[in-house]
Design a protein around this motif. Structure first.
Motif, short mmCIF file in Angstrom:
data_model
loop_
_atom_site.label_atom_id
_atom_site.label_comp_id
_atom_site.label_asym_id
_atom_site.label_seq_id
_atom_site.Cartn_x
_atom_site.Cartn_y
_atom_site.Cartn_z
N GLU A 118 0.81 -1.22 0.00
CA GLU A 118 0.00 0.00 0.00
C GLU A 118 0.84 1.27 0.00
O GLU A 118 0.29 2.37 -0.14
CB GLU A 118 -0.96 -0.03 1.19
CG GLU A 118 -1.98 -1.16 1.07
CD GLU A 118 -2.81 -1.36 2.33
OE1 GLU A 118 -3.78 -0.58 2.54
OE2 GLU A 118 -2.51 -2.29 3.10
N VAL A 119 2.15 1.13 0.15
CA VAL A 119 3.04 2.29 0.02
C VAL A 119 4.05 2.07 -1.12
O VAL A 119 5.07 2.75 -1.20
CB VAL A 119 3.77 2.60 1.34
CG1 VAL A 119 2.78 3.06 2.40
CG2 VAL A 119 4.59 1.42 1.83
N GLY A 120 3.74 1.11 -1.99
CA GLY A 120 4.51 0.97 -3.22
C GLY A 120 5.65 -0.02 -3.22
O GLY A 120 6.45 -0.05 -4.17
N LEU A 121 5.75 -0.88 -2.19
CA LEU A 121 6.83 -1.88 -2.15
C LEU A 121 6.21 -3.25 -1.90
O LEU A 121 5.50 -3.44 -0.91
CB LEU A 121 7.84 -1.54 -1.06
CG LEU A 121 9.11 -2.39 -1.01
CD1 LEU A 121 9.95 -2.22 -2.28
CD2 LEU A 121 9.96 -2.02 0.21
N SER A 122 6.50 -4.20 -2.78
CA SER A 122 5.88 -5.51 -2.72
C SER A 122 6.06 -6.18 -1.36
O SER A 122 7.19 -6.39 -0.89
CB SER A 122 6.48 -6.43 -3.80
OG SER A 122 6.07 -7.78 -3.61
N ALA A 123 4.94 -6.52 -0.72
CA ALA A 123 5.00 -7.21 0.57
C ALA A 123 5.51 -8.64 0.42
O ALA A 123 6.21 -9.16 1.29
CB ALA A 123 3.63 -7.22 1.23
N ASP A 124 5.17 -9.27 -0.70
CA ASP A 124 5.59 -10.65 -0.93
C ASP A 124 7.09 -10.77 -1.17
O ASP A 124 7.71 -11.75 -0.75
CB ASP A 124 4.85 -11.24 -2.14
CG ASP A 124 3.38 -11.51 -1.85
OD1 ASP A 124 3.02 -11.64 -0.65
OD2 ASP A 124 2.59 -11.58 -2.80
N PHE A 125 7.67 -9.77 -1.84
CA PHE A 125 9.06 -9.91 -2.28
C PHE A 125 10.00 -8.86 -1.66
O PHE A 125 11.12 -8.69 -2.11
CB PHE A 125 9.13 -9.85 -3.81
CG PHE A 125 8.38 -10.99 -4.45
CD1 PHE A 125 8.90 -12.27 -4.43
CD2 PHE A 125 7.14 -10.78 -5.03
CE1 PHE A 125 8.21 -13.33 -4.99
CE2 PHE A 125 6.43 -11.84 -5.59
CZ PHE A 125 6.97 -13.12 -5.56
N LYS A 126 9.53 -8.20 -0.59
CA LYS A 126 10.37 -7.16 0.01
C LYS A 126 11.71 -7.69 0.52
O LYS A 126 12.75 -7.05 0.35
CB LYS A 126 9.64 -6.45 1.16
CG LYS A 126 10.41 -5.23 1.65
CD LYS A 126 9.73 -4.55 2.81
CE LYS A 126 10.00 -5.22 4.13
NZ LYS A 126 11.41 -5.03 4.59
N GLU A 127 11.70 -8.88 1.11
CA GLU A 127 12.95 -9.43 1.64
C GLU A 127 13.91 -9.78 0.50
O GLU A 127 15.11 -9.54 0.60
CB GLU A 127 12.67 -10.66 2.50
CG GLU A 127 11.79 -10.39 3.71
CD GLU A 127 12.45 -9.45 4.71
OE1 GLU A 127 13.43 -9.87 5.37
OE2 GLU A 127 11.97 -8.31 4.85
N ALA A 128 13.39 -10.34 -0.59
CA ALA A 128 14.24 -10.65 -1.74
C ALA A 128 14.78 -9.36 -2.35
O ALA A 128 15.95 -9.28 -2.74
CB ALA A 128 13.46 -11.45 -2.78
N ILE A 129 13.93 -8.33 -2.44
CA ILE A 129 14.37 -7.03 -2.93
C ILE A 129 15.49 -6.48 -2.05
O ILE A 129 16.49 -5.94 -2.54
CB ILE A 129 13.18 -6.04 -2.97
CG1 ILE A 129 12.17 -6.47 -4.06
CG2 ILE A 129 13.66 -4.62 -3.22
CD1 ILE A 129 10.84 -5.73 -3.98
N ALA A 130 15.34 -6.66 -0.73
CA ALA A 130 16.34 -6.14 0.20
C ALA A 130 17.70 -6.78 -0.03
O ALA A 130 18.73 -6.09 0.02
CB ALA A 130 15.88 -6.39 1.64
N PHE A 131 17.75 -8.08 -0.31
CA PHE A 131 19.05 -8.72 -0.52
C PHE A 131 19.63 -8.39 -1.89
O PHE A 131 20.85 -8.44 -2.07
CB PHE A 131 18.96 -10.22 -0.23
CG PHE A 131 18.99 -10.49 1.25
CD1 PHE A 131 20.19 -10.53 1.93
CD2 PHE A 131 17.81 -10.61 1.96
CE1 PHE A 131 20.23 -10.72 3.30
CE2 PHE A 131 17.83 -10.81 3.34
CZ PHE A 131 19.05 -10.86 4.02
N ALA A 132 18.78 -8.01 -2.83
CA ALA A 132 19.30 -7.46 -4.08
C ALA A 132 20.00 -6.13 -3.80
O ALA A 132 21.09 -5.85 -4.31
CB ALA A 132 18.17 -7.27 -5.09
N ILE A 133 19.38 -5.31 -2.95
CA ILE A 133 19.97 -4.01 -2.60
C ILE A 133 21.26 -4.19 -1.80
O ILE A 133 22.26 -3.50 -2.03
CB ILE A 133 18.95 -3.16 -1.82
CG1 ILE A 133 17.78 -2.77 -2.73
CG2 ILE A 133 19.61 -1.91 -1.24
CD1 ILE A 133 16.60 -2.18 -2.00
N LEU A 134 21.26 -5.12 -0.85
CA LEU A 134 22.47 -5.37 -0.07
C LEU A 134 23.62 -5.83 -0.96
O LEU A 134 24.78 -5.45 -0.74
CB LEU A 134 22.19 -6.40 1.02
CG LEU A 134 21.31 -5.92 2.18
CD1 LEU A 134 20.97 -7.07 3.12
CD2 LEU A 134 21.97 -4.78 2.95
#
Length: 410
Positions: free
Chosen positions: A362-378
């Motif tokens: 609801e604020v524009g970041l996938s709830a399902d894939f936020k953790e996977a997105i985070a490790f892409a960023i890391l």
């Protein structure tokens, strides 16, 4: 401002993670630009790839402490790397290829550091420390399987893995690692937010309003059980017919028994001040059987047991906010598999009264894939030479680069 290595910046990155629920590999293909305050991320594709059933059972057995040989451990390590590599290859189909992978791997063991004074020069217990745990464990330990060098070889893409070990090596917990990402993607100029991930284990990042010295006021820790006890209970109560409670529908037909929840909340972990981290080593099969034994005394049926365990997850989250936060947030944003459990979300909202409980969708970041997105960023930050840990969250004495880089040989 952190020094940035002179490298070609990869902007299309794959993030890979399987959480403590071991329900599959979350893969996110993302476009990343900027560095920290100007960080921008676009999810190109996201997919969850289930583990082969036999491999999942082997992983769960190892995580539960079943003894295996080193040869068997090596086999599982390779098998996990292979399915992670396959997930990375599949997520790119129909899209421009990625130039970097960030793979968290599969956690099979996590031991937090001892809560005592540690001499940072030698990383040994201080002579004045009171040792309440084994004197041989002043540091934490965390083991993620699915070796990055094999993923790099199989995909022909440079891979960053083993994100937790650098933080642990200097005295941190190596967890939670996502709060720094949350700070730059989900902070708000006027509102304090709790970013609550509900995977197998729950973890929170409290992000204060984005003004003044806001970064130093971030707080983060593992709140306790997320889906771990619920999934184990569903499998037990359904005699293996189900592995999870879809939308919380089964639990919603039951009634939580609050005196039992209050009893369970007396567990030491819930009262341990942050920084702190936990895993299935505490909230796993043995803990579930203790809960089931407690429930027998009150003659609870299966739905009531699930409702009560769901209440434990929600109540432990709210208890940790009220106990350890400097102030309650103006908003709670859920992510992870538990964010889809409608009954759990309803119970959280009831306990938090007027504080809105939303999802990061609801604020524009996938709830399902936020953790996977985070490790892409890391992984992206590691490639740029930007530290990925947040010392106030992990308990480490300083910022460090996270992850080991495995160059593709192609």
């Amino acid at each position: 401002m952190h020094p940035i290595e002179e490298v070609t910046v990869p902007t299309r990155v794959i993030g890979l993670i399987s959480g403590t629920s071991v329900d599959g590999i979350d893969a996110a293909l993302v476009e990343i630009s900027g560095t920290e305050f100007d960080l921008k991320v676009e999810l190109v594709a996201g997919e969850t790839y289930p583990y082969p059933a036999e491999l999942r059972e082997r992983i769960l057995a190892v995580g539960a402490g079943v003894a295996i040989s080193m040869a068997e451990l090596a086999e599982i390590d390779d098998a996990i790397a292979i399915v992670f590599a396959q997930a990375a290859q599949n997520i790119q189909i129909g899209h421009q290829p990625a130039t970097l992978i960030g793979s968290h791997g599969q956690t099979v063991y996590h031991r937090p550091p001892a809560k005592r004074e540690i001499d940072q020069k030698t990383l040994l217990p201080s002579k004045n420390a009171i040792n309440r745990v084994s004197p041989h464990s002043p540091l934490g330990y965390s083991l993620q399987l699915g070796r990055g060098e094999l993923i790099a070889h199989l995909t022909a893409i440079t891979t960053v893995s083993n994100f937790r070990v650098a933080d642990i090596a200097i005295g941190g917990h190596g967890a939670p690692l996502v709060p720094r990402v949350d700070a730059y993607l989900l902070s708000h100029p006027q509102e304090g937010r709790c970013i609550q991930n509900i995977g197998g284990i729950g973890n929170v990042a409290y992000i204060p309003p984005r003004y003044g010295d806001w970064l130093s006021k971030i707080r983060a820790w593992d709140t306790g059980p997320g889906n771990s006890l619920l999934d184990l209970a569903v499998e037990h109560l359904s005699a293996g017919a189900k592995t999870y409670d879809e939308d919380g529908n089964w639990a919603a037909t039951g009634t939580p028994y609050h005196p039992l929840v209050e009893q369970w909340l007396n567990q030491d972990y819930f009262h341990l001040p942050p920084p702190k981290s936990t895993g299935r080593e505490l909230f796993g099969v043995t803990y579930l059987h203790e809960c089931l034994k407690d429930a027998q005394v009150y003659q609870l049926n299966a739905a009531d047991i699930l409702a009560t365990l769901t209440e434990l997850t929600s109540a432990s989250i709210v208890h940790s906010y009220r106990t350890f936060l400097p102030e309650m947030p103006q908003q709670v944003l859920l992510c992870g598999g538990g964010s889809r459990n409608l009954y759990l979300k309803q119970r959280l909202q009831l306990l938090l009264t007027s504080i809105p409980v939303l999802t990061t969708d609801e604020v524009g970041l996938s709830a399902d894939f936020k953790e996977a997105i985070a490790f892409a960023i890391l992984a992206y930050w590691r490639h740029l030479g930007i530290p990925g840990n947040l010392p106030i969250a992990t308990g480490a004495p300083q910022e460090v680069l996270l992850g080991e880089i495995h160059q593709s040989q192609f």
